[in-house]
Scaffold this motif. Structure first.
Motif, short mmCIF file in Angstrom:
data_model
loop_
_atom_site.label_atom_id
_atom_site.label_comp_id
_atom_site.label_asym_id
_atom_site.label_seq_id
_atom_site.Cartn_x
_atom_site.Cartn_y
_atom_site.Cartn_z
N THR A 97 -46.11 90.22 26.22
CA THR A 97 -47.55 90.31 26.41
C THR A 97 -48.08 89.21 27.32
OG1 THR A 97 -47.98 88.91 24.48
CG2 THR A 97 -47.82 91.29 24.10
N PRO A 98 -49.26 89.41 27.92
CA PRO A 98 -49.90 88.28 28.61
C PRO A 98 -50.32 87.24 27.58
CG PRO A 98 -51.37 90.17 28.51
CD PRO A 98 -50.04 90.64 28.02
N ASP A 99 -50.32 85.97 27.99
CA ASP A 99 -50.59 84.86 27.07
C ASP A 99 -49.66 84.91 25.85
OD1 ASP A 99 -52.48 83.84 28.75
OD2 ASP A 99 -54.21 84.47 27.57
N GLU A 100 -48.40 85.22 26.11
CA GLU A 100 -47.39 85.20 25.04
C GLU A 100 -47.39 83.83 24.37
OE1 GLU A 100 -42.48 85.41 24.68
OE2 GLU A 100 -43.50 86.08 26.51
N PHE A 101 -47.27 83.84 23.05
CA PHE A 101 -47.26 82.56 22.33
C PHE A 101 -46.34 82.63 21.13
CE2 PHE A 101 -50.65 84.89 20.09
CZ PHE A 101 -50.31 84.69 18.76
N ILE A 102 -46.02 81.46 20.60
CA ILE A 102 -45.29 81.34 19.35
C ILE A 102 -45.97 80.29 18.49
CG2 ILE A 102 -43.63 79.57 20.16
CD1 ILE A 102 -41.49 81.13 18.53
N GLU A 103 -46.07 80.58 17.22
CA GLU A 103 -46.64 79.61 16.29
C GLU A 103 -45.68 78.42 16.16
OE1 GLU A 103 -49.53 79.89 14.80
OE2 GLU A 103 -50.07 82.00 15.12
N ILE A 104 -46.23 77.21 16.22
CA ILE A 104 -45.40 76.02 16.07
C ILE A 104 -44.73 76.02 14.70
CG2 ILE A 104 -45.43 73.50 15.97
CD1 ILE A 104 -47.71 73.57 18.01
N SER A 105 -45.43 76.54 13.70
CA SER A 105 -44.85 76.61 12.34
C SER A 105 -43.60 77.49 12.31
CB SER A 105 -45.88 77.13 11.35
OG SER A 105 -46.31 78.45 11.71
N GLN A 106 -43.55 78.51 13.18
CA GLN A 106 -42.37 79.37 13.24
C GLN A 106 -41.16 78.60 13.80
OE1 GLN A 106 -41.60 83.06 12.70
NE2 GLN A 106 -42.99 82.33 11.11
#
Length: 392
Positions: A363-372
């Motif tokens: 996706t655009p603006d792909e992200f991951i949670e730091i907690s993950q």
């Protein structure tokens, strides 16, 4: 050393995201970066280069090389960003609201960054059972790079005990995923001026017949959905994904390409479904085209193929994965991974478990949670503790 872990993960992830490793480009600069990082820790990996010399996988063994180990597997390539609206440079890591943004953060440089960041802890633990890092290329276009690497792995004196593929699952243990078979159909028609359209053979219109049949069969597959299935999409799926054809409004189109795929629940169901469609088209559509003109017809070619994954819930690798993840549930998913090839090509029992969610991938603006990433770090830390004991 554990207190330094978040900083190491962030630094390495920022470095990995900065490499533009879209699948149509070389990943060698990124591989060289990983090799240099490992060399600074006294670790050497085996580089496995493709035929073009522009792509490479890396197989790393940490611990005794004469013993069977456990594999952490991830890929280095990412999907394109063209046509997507990003609010920042996709190849620069941005931290905001407890998340890291950037292409590949979830799929799947986040997992690779965690594994690399944990290498110092692996070395400090003096492992009794080795941990292998399997870092591949071109997963996004058909799990290409891992195949050559698994050819090398299968020739080694000892076979790995099992493999954890770190695709995004929110750290849930995934024991099964669908297989996939993709096909390209190229329709060869006969061009004519549109004012005398009946004298031509309209490749697009015959392609439409194929698309309609694909849709009809997709509906039938959906009606066969399993009740109480572990799959998030509880039936095989079939769709047309790409169509190209025609040259101008006033020309009968003499060409049209249609790409379609099946994601099948059974180990080989995806190929069976697409083979049946090809056979139908050759029996129903192609004769009608050739009746209009003998040189018209359809050419079919395979785009990609990988089998389904179906690891029994009672397999020891599943039990171990749950222990390491600190949870007791498991599931199956629609998206494919390299895990099925570890099983199919090397006989290595495998599961999928990694940080982030598949909804963020591609996706655009792909992200991951730091907690993950922290949860994934805890998973690898438990693996290190497990491998520091004599388990094999």
């Amino acid at each position: 050393m554990q207190t330094q872990r978040p900083d190491r993960i962030r630094k390495i992830l920022a470095d990995l995201v900065a490499f533009d490793t879209i699948s149509d480009r070389s990943n060698l600069p990124l591989i060289a970066y990983i090799e240099n990082y490992l060399a600074s820790l006294g670790v050497t990996g085996q580089r496995i280069v493709d035929e073009s010399g522009q792509k490479a996988s890396l197989w790393v063994a940490i611990g005794p090389e004469d013993k069977a180990g456990l594999v952490l597997s991830g890929h280095t390539d990412v999907v394109p960003v063209a046509g997507q609206e990003w609010t920042h440079n996709p190849f620069e890591l941005v931290e905001r609201d407890g998340r890291y943004y950037g292409r590949g953060t979830t799929d799947m440089k986040g997992f690779v960054a965690v594994c690399l960041a944990m290498v110092p802890e692996m070395l400090e633990a003096r492992l009794e059972t080795p941990i292998n890092l399997a870092i591949s290329y071109d997963e996004e276009i058909g799990c290409v790079g891992v195949r050559r690497m698994l050819g090398e792995v299968s020739r080694k004196p000892v076979k790995p005990l099992g493999c954890f593929v770190g695709e995004p699952t929110q750290m849930q243990v995934i024991i099964g995923h669908k297989g996939k078979h993709g096909v390209r159909a190229t329709f060869r028609g006969l061009a004519r001026h549109s004012s005398i359209a009946p004298d031509g053979v309209n490749a697009i219109e015959y392609a439409a017949d194929l698309i309609t049949e694909i849709r009809r069969r997709a509906v039938l597959l959906a009606q066969e959905a399993e009740q109480n299935s572990l799959y998030d999409v509880p039936h095989s799926t079939l769709l047309t994904s790409i169509v190209h054809g025609g040259a101008a409004l006033n020309i009968v189109p003499d060409h049209c390409t249609v790409e379609f795929e099946c994601r099948g629940i059974g180990i080989s169901e995806s190929r069976q479904v697409t083979d049946a469609i090809v056979a139908w088209a050759k029996a129903e559509i192609e004769p009608a085209m050739r009746k209009r003109h003998p040189e018209c017809g359809i050419d079919f070619e395979e785009i990609l193929d990988y089998p389904a994954l179906d690891t029994p819930a009672e397999n020891p690798i599943v039990t171990l994965a749950k222990q390491l993840a600190g949870r007791n549930d498991h599931a199956k998913v629609a998206f494919g991974t390299e895990a099925s090839l570890f099983v199919d090509m090397a006989g290595v029992p495998s599961v999928v478990v990694g940080p982030g969610g598949i909804a963020q991938a591609h996706t655009p603006d792909e992200f991951i949670e730091i907690s993950q990433l922290e949860s994934c770090g805890n998973f690898v830390a438990r693996l290190i503790a497990y491998c520091a004991k004599a388990t094999a």
